[in-house]
Enzyme design. Structure first.
Site, short mmCIF file in Angstrom:
data_model
loop_
_atom_site.label_atom_id
_atom_site.label_comp_id
_atom_site.label_asym_id
_atom_site.label_seq_id
_atom_site.Cartn_x
_atom_site.Cartn_y
_atom_site.Cartn_z
N SER A 1 0.79 -1.23 0.00
CA SER A 1 0.00 0.00 0.00
C SER A 1 0.82 1.28 0.00
O SER A 1 0.34 2.32 -0.40
CB SER A 1 -0.94 0.01 1.20
OG SER A 1 -0.23 -0.17 2.40
N HIS B 1 -5.59 -3.24 -2.39
CA HIS B 1 -5.21 -2.35 -3.50
C HIS B 1 -5.12 -3.10 -4.82
O HIS B 1 -4.63 -2.55 -5.81
CB HIS B 1 -3.87 -1.67 -3.19
CG HIS B 1 -3.95 -0.78 -1.99
ND1 HIS B 1 -4.38 0.53 -2.05
CD2 HIS B 1 -3.69 -1.04 -0.68
CE1 HIS B 1 -4.36 1.05 -0.84
NE2 HIS B 1 -3.95 0.12 0.01
N LYS C 1 -11.52 1.07 -1.48
CA LYS C 1 -10.66 1.53 -2.59
C LYS C 1 -11.50 1.47 -3.87
O LYS C 1 -12.43 2.25 -4.02
CB LYS C 1 -9.40 0.66 -2.70
CG LYS C 1 -8.84 0.16 -1.37
CD LYS C 1 -8.09 1.20 -0.59
CE LYS C 1 -7.53 0.62 0.70
NZ LYS C 1 -7.35 1.57 1.76
N1 PMP Z 1 -5.22 -3.65 3.98
C1 PMP Z 1 -4.56 -2.73 3.26
C2 PMP Z 1 -3.38 -3.15 2.45
C3 PMP Z 1 -4.98 -1.39 3.27
O1 PMP Z 1 -4.31 -0.46 2.58
C4 PMP Z 1 -6.11 -1.03 4.05
C5 PMP Z 1 -6.64 0.39 4.08
N2 PMP Z 1 -5.73 1.39 4.16
C6 PMP Z 1 -6.75 -2.02 4.79
C7 PMP Z 1 -6.29 -3.31 4.73
C8 PMP Z 1 -7.93 -1.68 5.66
O2 PMP Z 1 -9.06 -1.51 4.89
P1 PMP Z 1 -10.28 -0.56 5.34
O3 PMP Z 1 -9.97 0.80 4.86
O4 PMP Z 1 -11.44 -1.18 4.66
O5 PMP Z 1 -10.39 -0.66 6.82
#
Ligand code: PMP
Length: 400
Positions: free
Chosen positions: A189, A217, A248
């Protein structure tokens, strides 16, 4: 007299206040319009700002069909479900979404959680227990790290995407006969590179480890139909658990885990984050369901996202920025120093471009970066405008 330890910790936390005093604080900026390629900020209402910090990769957060589906669900089911999925909070809509997601990623069944963060926490803490091992990439998302801690299993982190180290660790653990799960982000990410999932899957098969991939992602980005990292590498059958979020490409909020029927059955009846938390609101579920349908019906969106990514990446490389190993619409400009990163972010905002800074602990020390993310709906002229500003500012700050 009260013990001061906790209060001291709070008053000693001054880093964010210092940034606020210096006018460099880049967080919690208030947006007063929808998540589009251009948005209005509350402190800058006269002029729109170009959005290059959104995870709405396919631009579906403002797609008319997604908004209509969400509104229709709100009218039909109301604003919330008043309880957990386990008891009174399951709608036919939740089940329809779970079926659509399982089909989308090529697994038998799927299970919803109210956020992606809760999926990682809730799944890891339930599937792996004391005495087991979790092998986790060092660059994995914070929710995976927290899930590992909650599980009481022994978490061992391997160097980022380092297959030799992963194999060494798997070999050692398998000689002890303990249970082992390997977990990795599909697309990382912060720096936008892709996990070596085909190699990881092979190692997991060799050492009988369970494999989980976080496709936050990757959905709507990688794979033949935007169906994620396992599809991209053609290893869907070798990945036991595919995690996804709606925050996303799927234009909403919420998350899911997909896998074999028996694993989902086990999670449904044991995962505390699923059982003891209210189900996701109908309007959010309907938005995600419509987003999945559009992703399948309009593959040209994914093509456009990749065209935009190529245009931006080629332009940035030409200017001479250090972009790390990115391979996806997440493009990091590696600045190094945290203060310079915040300054660059601030100047970009003044020049009409919204980007996100990433500073420790989200990235390693001295690897602060500006995180650009592309959307399918960006136009060529928006990308070219951003490139022009980035070049000037990069030169001025000595970031090239
Ligand atoms: N996993 C990854 C790789 C993320 O980037 C994110 C969100 N930033 C999450 C999990 C968590 O997802 P959510 O925004 O739905 O809580």
């Amino acid at each position: 007299m009260k013990n001061k330890t906790i209060f001291d910790r709070i008053t000693d936390f001054t880093i964010a206040k210092d940034l606020q005093k210096n006018g460099l604080y880049p967080y919690f900026r208030e947006i007063i319009s929808e998540q589009h390629t251009e948005v209005f900020l509350k402190n800058r209402t006269a002029k729109k700002i170009l959005m290059f910090g959104s995870n709405s990769y396919l631009g579906l957060t403002y797609h008319p069909r997604v908004k209509e589906a969400s509104e229709a669900a709100l009218r039909k089911y109301g604003t919330g479900c008043g309880g957990s999925r386990f008891l009174n909070g399951t709608l036919d809509l939740h089940v329809e979404l779970e079926n659509a997601l399982a089909n989308f990623v090529g697994k038998e069944e799927a299970l919803l959680y109210s956020t992606g963060f809760m999926v990682n926490q809730g799944v890891l803490s339930t599937i792996v227990r004391k005495g087991d091992y979790i092998l986790s990439d060092k660059f994995n998302h914070a929710s995976i790290v927290d899930g590992c801690f909650l599980s009481s299993a022994r978490m061992i982190r391997y160097s980022h995407n380092d297959m030799e180290e992963l194999e060494r660790k798997l070999k050692k653990i398998s000689s002890e006969g303990a249970g082992v799960l390997v977990v990795t982000d599909g697309v990382f990410s912060m720096e936008g590179d892709i996990a070596k999932l085909a190699d990881i899957a092979e190692l997991c098969e060799k050492y009988s480890a369970m494999l989980m991939v976080d496709d936050a992602h990757s959905l709507g980005v990688l794979g033949k139909r935007g169906d994620g990292t396992a599809s991209h590498f053609n290893v869907i059958d070798k990945v036991d658990l595919i995690m996804g979020t709606f925050s996303k490409s799927l234009a909403s909020v919420g998350g899911f885990i997909a896998g074999e029927k028996d694993i989902i059955h086990f999670l449904k009846h044991n995962s505390r984050a699923h059982i003891f938390s209210a189900s996701m609101p109908p309007s959010s579920a309907a938005a995600a369901l419509e987003a999945v349908k559009i992703i399948l019906e309009e593959p040209e969106r994914i093509e456009k996202l990749w065209e935009n990514t190529k245009r931006m990446k080629t332009g940035l490389e030409h200017i001479g920025f250090n972009l790390g190993d990115t391979e996806t619409p997440i493009i990091p400009i590696i600045v190094g120093e945290m203060e310079k990163t915040f300054l660059m972010c601030k100047i970009l905002e003044e020049e009409g471009i919204f980007v996100n800074p990433a500073a420790p602990p989200a990235v390693p020390p001295n690897r602060s970066l500006i995180r650009l993310s592309l959307m399918a709906t960006h136009t060529d002229s928006q990308i070219d405008y951003a490139l022009d500003k980035l070049e000037n500012i990069g030169k001025k700050l000595g970031v090239l």
